[in-house]
Scaffold this motif. Sequence first.
Motif, PDB file in Angstrom:
ATOM      1  N   ALA A  27       0.840  -1.206   0.000  1.00  7.95           N
ATOM      2  CA  ALA A  27       0.000   0.000   0.000  1.00  7.95           C
ATOM      3  C   ALA A  27       0.868   1.246   0.000  1.00  7.95           C
ATOM      4  CB  ALA A  27      -0.926   0.014   1.213  1.00  7.95           C
ATOM      5  N   PHE A  28       0.607   2.137  -0.930  1.00  2.48           N
ATOM      6  CA  PHE A  28       1.327   3.399  -1.045  1.00  2.48           C
ATOM      7  C   PHE A  28       0.480   4.516  -0.444  1.00  2.48           C
ATOM      8  CE2 PHE A  28       3.395   0.782  -4.144  1.00  2.48           C
ATOM      9  CZ  PHE A  28       4.694   1.238  -4.206  1.00  2.48           C
ATOM     10  N   ASN A  29       1.062   5.219   0.531  1.00  5.73           N
ATOM     11  CA  ASN A  29       0.402   6.401   1.075  1.00  5.73           C
ATOM     12  C   ASN A  29       0.719   7.593   0.181  1.00  5.73           C
ATOM     13  OD1 ASN A  29      -0.842   5.516   3.674  1.00  5.73           O
ATOM     14  ND2 ASN A  29       1.259   4.887   4.067  1.00  5.73           N
ATOM     15  N   ALA A  30      -0.293   8.397  -0.101  1.00  6.19           N
ATOM     16  CA  ALA A  30      -0.147   9.472  -1.084  1.00  6.19           C
ATOM     17  C   ALA A  30       0.338   8.860  -2.393  1.00  6.19           C
ATOM     18  CB  ALA A  30       0.804  10.569  -0.609  1.00  6.19           C
ATOM     19  N   GLY A  31      -0.554   8.107  -3.018  1.00  6.42           N
ATOM     20  CA  GLY A  31      -0.177   7.214  -4.098  1.00  6.42           C
ATOM     21  C   GLY A  31       0.472   7.829  -5.314  1.00  6.42           C
ATOM     22  N   TYR A  32      -0.008   9.009  -5.754  1.00  7.12           N
ATOM     23  CA  TYR A  32       0.531   9.593  -6.993  1.00  7.12           C
ATOM     24  C   TYR A  32       0.555   8.550  -8.117  1.00  7.12           C
ATOM     25  CZ  TYR A  32       1.758  13.809  -4.427  1.00  7.12           C
ATOM     26  OH  TYR A  32       1.689  14.943  -3.674  1.00  7.12           O
ATOM     27  N   TYR A  33      -0.625   7.965  -8.373  1.00  5.93           N
ATOM     28  CA  TYR A  33      -0.804   7.000  -9.463  1.00  5.93           C
ATOM     29  C   TYR A  33       0.009   5.721  -9.227  1.00  5.93           C
ATOM     30  CZ  TYR A  33      -2.078  11.583 -11.342  1.00  5.93           C
ATOM     31  OH  TYR A  33      -2.598  12.848 -11.481  1.00  5.93           O
ATOM     32  N   ALA A  34       0.197   5.356  -7.967  1.00  3.83           N
ATOM     33  CA  ALA A  34       1.060   4.217  -7.635  1.00  3.83           C
ATOM     34  C   ALA A  34       0.549   2.912  -8.232  1.00  3.83           C
ATOM     35  CB  ALA A  34       1.194   4.080  -6.121  1.00  3.83           C
ATOM     36  N   VAL A  93      -8.611   7.732  -6.435  1.00  2.00           N
ATOM     37  CA  VAL A  93      -7.725   7.965  -5.291  1.00  2.00           C
ATOM     38  C   VAL A  93      -6.672   9.020  -5.631  1.00  2.00           C
ATOM     39  CG1 VAL A  93      -5.993   6.941  -3.779  1.00  2.00           C
ATOM     40  CG2 VAL A  93      -8.083   5.703  -4.286  1.00  2.00           C
ATOM     41  N   SER A  94      -5.969   8.823  -6.740  1.00  3.98           N
ATOM     42  CA  SER A  94      -4.896   9.746  -7.107  1.00  3.98           C
ATOM     43  C   SER A  94      -5.418  11.171  -7.310  1.00  3.98           C
ATOM     44  CB  SER A  94      -4.189   9.258  -8.372  1.00  3.98           C
ATOM     45  OG  SER A  94      -3.440   8.097  -8.122  1.00  3.98           O
ATOM     46  N   LEU A  95      -6.594  11.295  -7.890  1.00  3.17           N
ATOM     47  CA  LEU A  95      -7.162  12.621  -8.149  1.00  3.17           C
ATOM     48  C   LEU A  95      -7.780  13.237  -6.896  1.00  3.17           C
ATOM     49  CD1 LEU A  95      -8.850  11.956 -11.609  1.00  3.17           C
ATOM     50  CD2 LEU A  95      -6.786  13.311 -11.179  1.00  3.17           C
ATOM     51  N   SER A  96      -7.882  12.471  -5.816  1.00  2.00           N
ATOM     52  CA  SER A  96      -8.472  12.994  -4.573  1.00  2.00           C
ATOM     53  C   SER A  96      -7.451  13.643  -3.655  1.00  2.00           C
ATOM     54  CB  SER A  96      -9.191  11.863  -3.815  1.00  2.00           C
ATOM     55  OG  SER A  96     -10.317  11.415  -4.538  1.00  2.00           O
ATOM     56  N   SER A  97      -6.183  13.638  -4.026  1.00  2.00           N
ATOM     57  CA  SER A  97      -5.153  14.243  -3.179  1.00  2.00           C
ATOM     58  C   SER A  97      -5.246  15.767  -3.215  1.00  2.00           C
ATOM     59  CB  SER A  97      -3.764  13.810  -3.654  1.00  2.00           C
ATOM     60  OG  SER A  97      -2.764  14.529  -2.963  1.00  2.00           O
ATOM     61  N   MET A  98      -5.392  16.380  -2.049  1.00  2.00           N
ATOM     62  CA  MET A  98      -5.423  17.838  -1.970  1.00  2.00           C
ATOM     63  C   MET A  98      -4.046  18.456  -2.205  1.00  2.00           C
ATOM     64  SD  MET A  98      -8.551  18.808  -1.544  1.00  2.00           S
ATOM     65  CE  MET A  98      -8.886  17.502  -2.736  1.00  2.00           C
ATOM     66  N   ASN A  99      -2.995  17.649  -2.057  1.00  3.22           N
ATOM     67  CA  ASN A  99      -1.655  18.166  -2.339  1.00  3.22           C
ATOM     68  C   ASN A  99      -1.566  18.747  -3.744  1.00  3.22           C
ATOM     69  OD1 ASN A  99      -0.868  17.243   0.139  1.00  3.22           O
ATOM     70  ND2 ASN A  99       0.347  15.531  -0.611  1.00  3.22           N
ATOM     71  N   ALA A 147     -11.930  22.790  -9.902  1.00  4.62           N
ATOM     72  CA  ALA A 147     -13.019  22.564 -10.860  1.00  4.62           C
ATOM     73  C   ALA A 147     -12.550  21.700 -12.029  1.00  4.62           C
ATOM     74  CB  ALA A 147     -13.559  23.899 -11.355  1.00  4.62           C
ATOM     75  N   GLU A 148     -11.328  21.930 -12.489  1.00  3.42           N
ATOM     76  CA  GLU A 148     -10.791  21.121 -13.580  1.00  3.42           C
ATOM     77  C   GLU A 148     -10.577  19.673 -13.142  1.00  3.42           C
ATOM     78  OE1 GLU A 148      -8.439  24.938 -15.575  1.00  3.42           O
ATOM     79  OE2 GLU A 148      -7.291  23.220 -14.837  1.00  3.42           O
ATOM     80  N   ARG A 149     -10.057  19.490 -11.944  1.00  5.99           N
ATOM     81  CA  ARG A 149      -9.847  18.143 -11.390  1.00  5.99           C
ATOM     82  C   ARG A 149     -11.183  17.394 -11.295  1.00  5.99           C
ATOM     83  NH1 ARG A 149     -10.251  15.973  -6.062  1.00  5.99           N
ATOM     84  NH2 ARG A 149     -11.283  17.939  -5.524  1.00  5.99           N
ATOM     85  N   ILE A 150     -12.199  18.068 -10.798  1.00  4.14           N
ATOM     86  CA  ILE A 150     -13.521  17.450 -10.655  1.00  4.14           C
ATOM     87  C   ILE A 150     -14.103  17.087 -12.017  1.00  4.14           C
ATOM     88  CG2 ILE A 150     -15.910  17.933  -9.967  1.00  4.14           C
ATOM     89  CD1 ILE A 150     -14.696  19.529  -7.585  1.00  4.14           C
ATOM     90  N   ALA A 151     -13.891  17.943 -13.018  1.00  9.37           N
ATOM     91  CA  ALA A 151     -14.398  17.668 -14.361  1.00  9.37           C
ATOM     92  C   ALA A 151     -13.725  16.433 -14.963  1.00  9.37           C
ATOM     93  CB  ALA A 151     -14.183  18.886 -15.261  1.00  9.37           C
ATOM     94  N   VAL A 182     -16.543   9.234 -11.610  1.00  5.10           N
ATOM     95  CA  VAL A 182     -16.525   9.481 -10.169  1.00  5.10           C
ATOM     96  C   VAL A 182     -16.846  10.950  -9.881  1.00  5.10           C
ATOM     97  CG1 VAL A 182     -14.931   7.625  -9.623  1.00  5.10           C
ATOM     98  CG2 VAL A 182     -14.017   9.871 -10.174  1.00  5.10           C
ATOM     99  N   GLU A 183     -17.459  11.195  -8.737  1.00  4.56           N
ATOM    100  CA  GLU A 183     -17.779  12.552  -8.304  1.00  4.56           C
ATOM    101  C   GLU A 183     -16.811  12.911  -7.180  1.00  4.56           C
ATOM    102  OE1 GLU A 183     -19.351  16.065  -8.911  1.00  4.56           O
ATOM    103  OE2 GLU A 183     -20.095  14.314 -10.007  1.00  4.56           O
ATOM    104  N   LEU A 184     -15.740  13.593  -7.532  1.00 11.63           N
ATOM    105  CA  LEU A 184     -14.722  13.952  -6.549  1.00 11.63           C
ATOM    106  C   LEU A 184     -15.245  15.022  -5.598  1.00 11.63           C
ATOM    107  CD1 LEU A 184     -11.673  14.147  -8.989  1.00 11.63           C
ATOM    108  CD2 LEU A 184     -12.209  12.272  -7.421  1.00 11.63           C
ATOM    109  N   THR A 185     -14.829  14.945  -4.345  1.00 15.31           N
ATOM    110  CA  THR A 185     -15.223  15.938  -3.342  1.00 15.31           C
ATOM    111  C   THR A 185     -14.453  17.224  -3.564  1.00 15.31           C
ATOM    112  OG1 THR A 185     -15.588  14.140  -1.777  1.00 15.31           O
ATOM    113  CG2 THR A 185     -15.447  16.371  -0.868  1.00 15.31           C
ATOM    114  N   ASP A 186     -15.146  18.372  -3.514  1.00 11.94           N
ATOM    115  CA  ASP A 186     -14.450  19.636  -3.733  1.00 11.94           C
ATOM    116  C   ASP A 186     -13.502  19.934  -2.580  1.00 11.94           C
ATOM    117  OD1 ASP A 186     -15.610  21.704  -1.742  1.00 11.94           O
ATOM    118  OD2 ASP A 186     -17.427  20.884  -2.610  1.00 11.94           O
TER     119      ASP A 186
END
Length: 270
Positions: free
Chosen positions: A8-15, A93-99, A141-145, A152-156
Amino acid sequence: MKDGALLAFNAGYYACLRYWPRVRRLKKKVLLAETDILPYLCLRTGPHSVRIDGIKKELGVACIPASDTAEAVRLLNRTRILRFFARKHSLEVSLSSMNLLFHAPIVLFNMAASENTKGNYVFYREGVSPGIGKIIHAMDAERIAVGRKLGVELTDCVKATKRLYDKYHVRGRTIDQCLATNLAYARDVFPMPSIRDFAVFHQDLAYGLPPIVELGELLKVATPVTRMIVDIANLVCETDYAKEGLNLRKLGIAGMTRAKLLRYLKTGRK
């Protein structure tokens, strides 16, 4: 690695996409998972020491193939660090990182302070004004689109920040307000020998943002603000982060149709 092992990779970055071809070659039943972000808000303070300023409430998890996710969540929840929950697939998962939204615009639009003081300012509290907040919201907004095109419906970013740090008095309707009130961020001063050598900035530019721009191109979603951030970073750091770091070719998904990409995420087979 043996049958039943969890990698398991924490903060996966497309792991999952990065390492799935290697895991498949093992010819063993290894669970390959990634999480949205690190469980801890922390800073290395020395060769053998880390300061922990906060612990997140919950993290999303996914595997490739996605059918392995439930078992990975079960095993990760045995750690009792926080709550882990299943996401639909590893790109969610990868697109959900707030970083991906925070580090690069804060550094670039505080460039004088970042360079002249070597990072001697309270990063999230002093580094985010309402104007920088608007840039973050536009990237969000671009990430969510892009996420919607992937089913998937990413959380803002505002809701996500409040959820991650629900114990730390996060308040506000905009991301600059949320970051300014987050008690976990109260003393985060990040040393920066240079922008290029600031670890989280380099990480997000080399491994986080260029794939979003390329996913936008693949899925026909405009990402002009995210692209602008990457272009400015390329100029300032005299590099090409899409070539130096991750891109869709290195992730093994360049040129895929949306249907083929979703099938690959679900089954692990092209």
